[in-house]
Motif scaffolding. Structure first.
Motif, PDB file in Angstrom:
ATOM      1  N   ASP A   4      -5.126  14.609   5.553  1.00 32.40           N
ATOM      2  CA  ASP A   4      -6.259  14.543   6.479  1.00 32.40           C
ATOM      3  C   ASP A   4      -5.812  14.034   7.836  1.00 32.40           C
ATOM      4  O   ASP A   4      -4.687  13.541   7.993  1.00 32.40           O
ATOM      5  N   ASN A   5      -6.700  14.167   8.819  1.00 34.57           N
ATOM      6  CA  ASN A   5      -6.424  13.679  10.171  1.00 34.57           C
ATOM      7  C   ASN A   5      -7.342  12.522  10.516  1.00 34.57           C
ATOM      8  O   ASN A   5      -7.737  12.354  11.671  1.00 34.57           O
ATOM      9  N   GLY A   6      -7.700  11.723   9.499  1.00 34.82           N
ATOM     10  CA  GLY A   6      -8.620  10.602   9.692  1.00 34.82           C
ATOM     11  C   GLY A   6      -7.973   9.408  10.364  1.00 34.82           C
ATOM     12  O   GLY A   6      -6.888   9.500  10.956  1.00 34.82           O
ATOM     13  N   SER A   7      -8.635   8.272  10.256  1.00 35.67           N
ATOM     14  CA  SER A   7      -8.198   7.063  10.973  1.00 35.67           C
ATOM     15  C   SER A   7      -6.917   6.479  10.419  1.00 35.67           C
ATOM     16  O   SER A   7      -6.238   5.709  11.091  1.00 35.67           O
ATOM     17  N   GLY A   8      -6.538   6.822   9.165  1.00 35.15           N
ATOM     18  CA  GLY A   8      -5.322   6.294   8.591  1.00 35.15           C
ATOM     19  C   GLY A   8      -5.391   4.798   8.345  1.00 35.15           C
ATOM     20  O   GLY A   8      -6.445   4.166   8.495  1.00 35.15           O
ATOM     21  N   MET A   9      -4.256   4.216   7.954  1.00 34.57           N
ATOM     22  CA  MET A   9      -4.179   2.768   7.680  1.00 34.57           C
ATOM     23  C   MET A   9      -2.934   2.193   8.341  1.00 34.57           C
ATOM     24  O   MET A   9      -1.915   2.878   8.477  1.00 34.57           O
ATOM     25  N   ASP A  10      -3.029   0.927   8.732  1.00 30.93           N
ATOM     26  CA  ASP A  10      -1.844   0.272   9.259  1.00 30.93           C
ATOM     27  C   ASP A  10      -0.988  -0.226   8.097  1.00 30.93           C
ATOM     28  O   ASP A  10      -1.344  -0.064   6.921  1.00 30.93           O
ATOM     29  N   ALA A  11       0.136  -0.833   8.400  1.00 34.82           N
ATOM     30  CA  ALA A  11       1.103  -1.225   7.366  1.00 34.82           C
ATOM     31  C   ALA A  11       0.494  -2.168   6.337  1.00 34.82           C
ATOM     32  O   ALA A  11       0.672  -1.999   5.123  1.00 34.82           O
ATOM     33  N   GLU A  12      -0.255  -3.157   6.807  1.00 37.20           N
ATOM     34  CA  GLU A  12      -0.811  -4.151   5.884  1.00 37.20           C
ATOM     35  C   GLU A  12      -1.867  -3.528   4.973  1.00 37.20           C
ATOM     36  O   GLU A  12      -1.850  -3.724   3.759  1.00 37.20           O
ATOM     37  N   ASP A  13      -2.755  -2.743   5.563  1.00 37.00           N
ATOM     38  CA  ASP A  13      -3.828  -2.134   4.773  1.00 37.00           C
ATOM     39  C   ASP A  13      -3.299  -1.135   3.749  1.00 37.00           C
ATOM     40  O   ASP A  13      -3.864  -0.989   2.662  1.00 37.00           O
ATOM     41  N   PHE A  60       8.465   0.716  -0.136  1.00 34.80           N
ATOM     42  CA  PHE A  60       7.477   0.550   0.927  1.00 34.80           C
ATOM     43  C   PHE A  60       8.253   0.456   2.230  1.00 34.80           C
ATOM     44  O   PHE A  60       8.968  -0.527   2.461  1.00 34.80           O
ATOM     45  N   ALA A  61       8.162   1.505   3.089  1.00 36.93           N
ATOM     46  CA  ALA A  61       9.008   1.537   4.274  1.00 36.93           C
ATOM     47  C   ALA A  61       8.350   2.336   5.384  1.00 36.93           C
ATOM     48  O   ALA A  61       7.422   3.105   5.151  1.00 36.93           O
ATOM     49  N   GLU A  62       8.889   2.149   6.598  1.00 39.62           N
ATOM     50  CA  GLU A  62       8.425   2.924   7.731  1.00 39.62           C
ATOM     51  C   GLU A  62       8.927   4.350   7.631  1.00 39.62           C
ATOM     52  O   GLU A  62      10.019   4.612   7.117  1.00 39.62           O
ATOM     53  N   GLU A  63       8.104   5.293   8.158  1.00 43.31           N
ATOM     54  CA  GLU A  63       8.511   6.695   8.146  1.00 43.31           C
ATOM     55  C   GLU A  63       7.735   7.417   9.239  1.00 43.31           C
ATOM     56  O   GLU A  63       6.614   7.034   9.573  1.00 43.31           O
ATOM     57  N   ALA A  64       8.330   8.460   9.788  1.00 44.57           N
ATOM     58  CA  ALA A  64       7.660   9.231  10.834  1.00 44.57           C
ATOM     59  C   ALA A  64       6.384   9.855  10.284  1.00 44.57           C
ATOM     60  O   ALA A  64       6.368  10.395   9.177  1.00 44.57           O
ATOM     61  N   SER A  65       5.308   9.751  11.057  1.00 43.84           N
ATOM     62  CA  SER A  65       4.018  10.262  10.575  1.00 43.84           C
ATOM     63  C   SER A  65       3.064  10.464  11.747  1.00 43.84           C
ATOM     64  O   SER A  65       3.055   9.673  12.694  1.00 43.84           O
ATOM     65  N   ILE A  66       2.267  11.514  11.688  1.00 45.70           N
ATOM     66  CA  ILE A  66       1.185  11.671  12.646  1.00 45.70           C
ATOM     67  C   ILE A  66      -0.012  10.870  12.150  1.00 45.70           C
ATOM     68  O   ILE A  66      -0.040  10.403  11.008  1.00 45.70           O
ATOM     69  N   ARG A  67      -1.025  10.724  13.022  1.00 40.69           N
ATOM     70  CA  ARG A  67      -2.201   9.940  12.653  1.00 40.69           C
ATOM     71  C   ARG A  67      -2.943  10.613  11.497  1.00 40.69           C
ATOM     72  O   ARG A  67      -3.188  11.817  11.503  1.00 40.69           O
ATOM     73  N   GLY A  68      -3.297   9.840  10.493  1.00 35.88           N
ATOM     74  CA  GLY A  68      -3.980  10.348   9.321  1.00 35.88           C
ATOM     75  C   GLY A  68      -3.281   9.906   8.051  1.00 35.88           C
ATOM     76  O   GLY A  68      -2.452   8.994   8.075  1.00 35.88           O
ATOM     77  N   THR A  69      -3.609  10.552   6.941  1.00 33.85           N
ATOM     78  CA  THR A  69      -3.056  10.156   5.647  1.00 33.85           C
ATOM     79  C   THR A  69      -2.643  11.393   4.850  1.00 33.85           C
ATOM     80  O   THR A  69      -3.359  12.398   4.827  1.00 33.85           O
TER      81      THR A  69
END
Length: 618
Positions: A59-68, A134-143
């Motif tokens: 999806d192209n929704g609001s997504g989540m930050d790292a903590e959430d 659990f790590a950083e990775e390239a991603s567009i906004r969404g989930t």
């Protein structure tokens, strides 16, 4: 030592999964609802092997930050409830905070999400409830969330799954409902690389209906709009000639949530009354908006069942609004075009009367032009009923594979055509003659009409009998020779306590002794020589009712019995004067379109269709 102990967190999650995750469709439901709650305008669903091998939601929704993104997989973690009072004002689809941990406990899950537009996101991988990475990775906004090998660690659950086709049918059915509920979201559904659904996301419900049920069904839909002090209703219901064998083509939504509620289904079917044949049901897509305090959605883990605080008022409101639409519409079905071996390049016009797109309060109608050959090119390979199952939702999947670009060209997003459906009376018909002593042939400036004379007379008689049954006692006549009726011992005992029901219909029945009852009087307008048969059938219906008998239903059943027996039959030749009289009385009926059993009275050939048959137009 005490015997009570606190369950291990992993076991508790697996138990919770048993309540929330029953099958692949449960996973699809929970994840797509999260995407909707995240404000997505585009949701893509990918399934493999009915969802057992892979369920992927992008999806192209609001997504989540790292903590959430990590906390989201804890039990009872949610962003949608903060206090107890929030349970009484729920507007989101998900709110329990059990879905993600429950899914992760019985599958291999990866979730890539980002809440910003900087190109960075977080990816969490969980297998069987245990975090693997659990790590950083390239991603567009969404989930982008993927669920693989569902129930791989719970084989006892796995063996209860149905066939791939059944699981796919359940999952796709729910996506279809969500697409109907949220036409402002562009949905796509793919199974093993086959496109099953593609919607535009432009807010037009009728375009979604066309994508799911097909163009012909979409053309038959009638728009419904209504408001009351507590409710706002919008959507579409089908014309009476478009029916299904069960209620699964009825979709009801409360504040954007698809729900299953027998009472609402009853309200919709009841609005059609005698317009539907027996054991047939309409296609309906209805959205109801109400204050969140009037509905309790927290009554079942699946959130498909709700409880209304004013259910009776809501049912009456829905029934009245649909009745209003049906009463204002000419419901004469047009006969289908005759098949031809060679499909000509005929320009066809599809008029879709639709509710306003999201953010637009005006009513619009869209005209769509396409050639039949062009349209046929977009159809995917037909699948058999055994492959898809027998659900009505899957009947129109042959229309569901339309490409996004083609649909965009077929159905423009804006139109200057703002005309609402016309409100016309039953047309004045001029008789030509009679066919086989059964069908009346008539005409007017619009074309040719065929009328079933028995069905027409039955409708006229039904409306008469229904009225006179409303006050039958004043017109009952005593009999010089009573009619005797025989029943079985068990039927006799049951009827003894229900004699008052016959009296309310104008039939005075008395227990005579043994297994015999006598009829002392009945309404004088009962069809001659049919009196005993009608009373016996009334008794059979009363005995068949397991619960308390509704006198209004008895009145209707008796009226139908009388109207059928008093009407002219097939092979009864009529003079031209008799035909004219019948048509005039039919035109003045409250409902001149179907007999009391729901069968059509009139079908028509437009003048244009006749000219096409004779190749006067090409």
């Amino acid at each position: 030592m005490g015997r009570i102990h606190v369950l291990d967190e992993h076991i508790a999650n697996q138990i919770a999964a048993g309540e929330v995750v029953e099958r692949p469709s449960s996973v699809v439901k929970e994840l797509v609802e999260n995407s909707i709650d995240a404000g997505s305008t585009s949701i893509d669903v990918y399934l493999e092997e009915g969802g057992m091998q892979l369920i992927r939601i992008v999806d192209n929704g609001s997504g989540m930050d790292a903590e959430d993104s990590e906390i989201a997989f804890y039990r009872h973690a949610t962003s949608k409830i903060t206090a107890g009072k929030d349970l009484f004002q729920i507007r989101s689809l998900g709110f329990r905070g059990e879905a993600l941990p429950s899914i992760a406990a019985v599958a291999k899950v990866s979730c890539l999400t980002s809440s910003s537009g900087d190109g960075l996101g977080r990816k969490i991988v969980i297998e069987g409830g245990t975090v693997q990475s659990f790590a950083e990775e390239a991603s567009i906004r969404g989930t982008d969330i993927q669920v693989r090998d569902l129930f791989y660690n719970t084989p006892a659950r796995l063996k209860y799954m149905k066939t791939i086709q059944t699981e796919l049918g359940n999952a796709s059915d729910y996506i279809y409902r969500l697409a109907l509920a949220h036409p402002g979201i562009a949905f796509s559904l793919r199974h093993n690389d086959n496109v099953l659904l593609q919607t535009l996301g432009n807010g037009d419900v009728q375009q979604v209906i066309a994508a799911i049920y097909g163009i012909s069904a979409a053309k038959s839909m009638l728009p419904v709009q209504g408001t009351s002090l507590d409710y706002s209703l919008s959507g579409f219901v089908s014309r009476p000639e478009i029916t299904r064998a069960n209620r699964t083509a009825i979709s009801t939504f409360i504040n954007g949530r698809y729900i299953r509620n027998p009472s609402l289904g009853y309200a919709i079917v009841n609005a059609y009354h005698t317009l539907l044949p027996i054991h047939r049901f309409p296609v309906a897509v209805l959205s109801i908006e109400m204050d969140a305090s009037l509905v309790d959605v927290n009554v079942h883990p699946s959130k498909l069942e709700v409880r209304f605080s004013k259910e009776a008022e809501l049912i009456q409101f829905i029934t009245d609004e649909i009745k209003k639409v049906l009463n204002e519409t000419v419901l004469i079905p047009v006969l289908p075009k005759p098949p031809s071996a060679k499909q000509p390049m005929i320009q066809e016009q599809l008029e879709l009367y639709r509710t306003a797109p999201i953010g637009d309060k005006s009513k619009n109608s869209v005209q769509v032009n396409t050639t039949r050959q062009e349209w046929n090119k977009t159809l995917p390979v037909q699948r058999s009923n055994s492959e898809w199952g027998n659900k009505p939702e899957t009947e129109a999947r042959s229309q569901a594979g339309l490409s996004y670009e083609h649909m965009k060209q077929l159905i423009p997003q804006e139109s200057n055509h703002n005309e609402a459906p016309s409100k016309r009376q039953f047309p004045k018909l001029h008789p030509i003659g009679q066919m086989h002593g059964t069908y009346i042939i008539a005409q007017n400036e619009d074309g040719l009409f065929l009328i079933d004379q028995h069905a027409a007379h039955e409708r006229i008689n039904y409306e008469y009998y229904y009225e006179v049954f409303g006050n039958p006692a004043q017109v009952s006549q005593d009999l010089l020779i009573p009619i005797h009726l025989e029943f079985t011992p068990s039927e006799t005992e049951s009827l003894k306590g229900k004699l008052i029901l016959f009296e309310q219909a104008g039939v005075f029945l008395e227990y005579f002794g043994g297994n015999t009852f006598t009829v002392r009087s009945y309404p004088h307008w009962f069809p001659v020589s049919q009196e005993k048969e009608i009373i016996e059938e009334m008794a059979e219906w009363i005995l068949s009712e397991k619960k308390s008998v509704d006198i209004a239903k008895l009145r209707e059943k008796a009226a139908i019995l009388c109207s059928c027996k008093a009407s002219i039959k097939a092979n009864d030749n009529q003079s031209l004067a008799e035909i004219e009289s019948l048509l005039d009385r039919l035109m003045n009926s409250k409902n001149p379109y179907t007999c009391p059993h729901g069968r059509p009275i009139v079908v028509s050939f437009s003048t244009y269709e006749l000219e096409k048959m004779f190749k006067r137009v090409m």
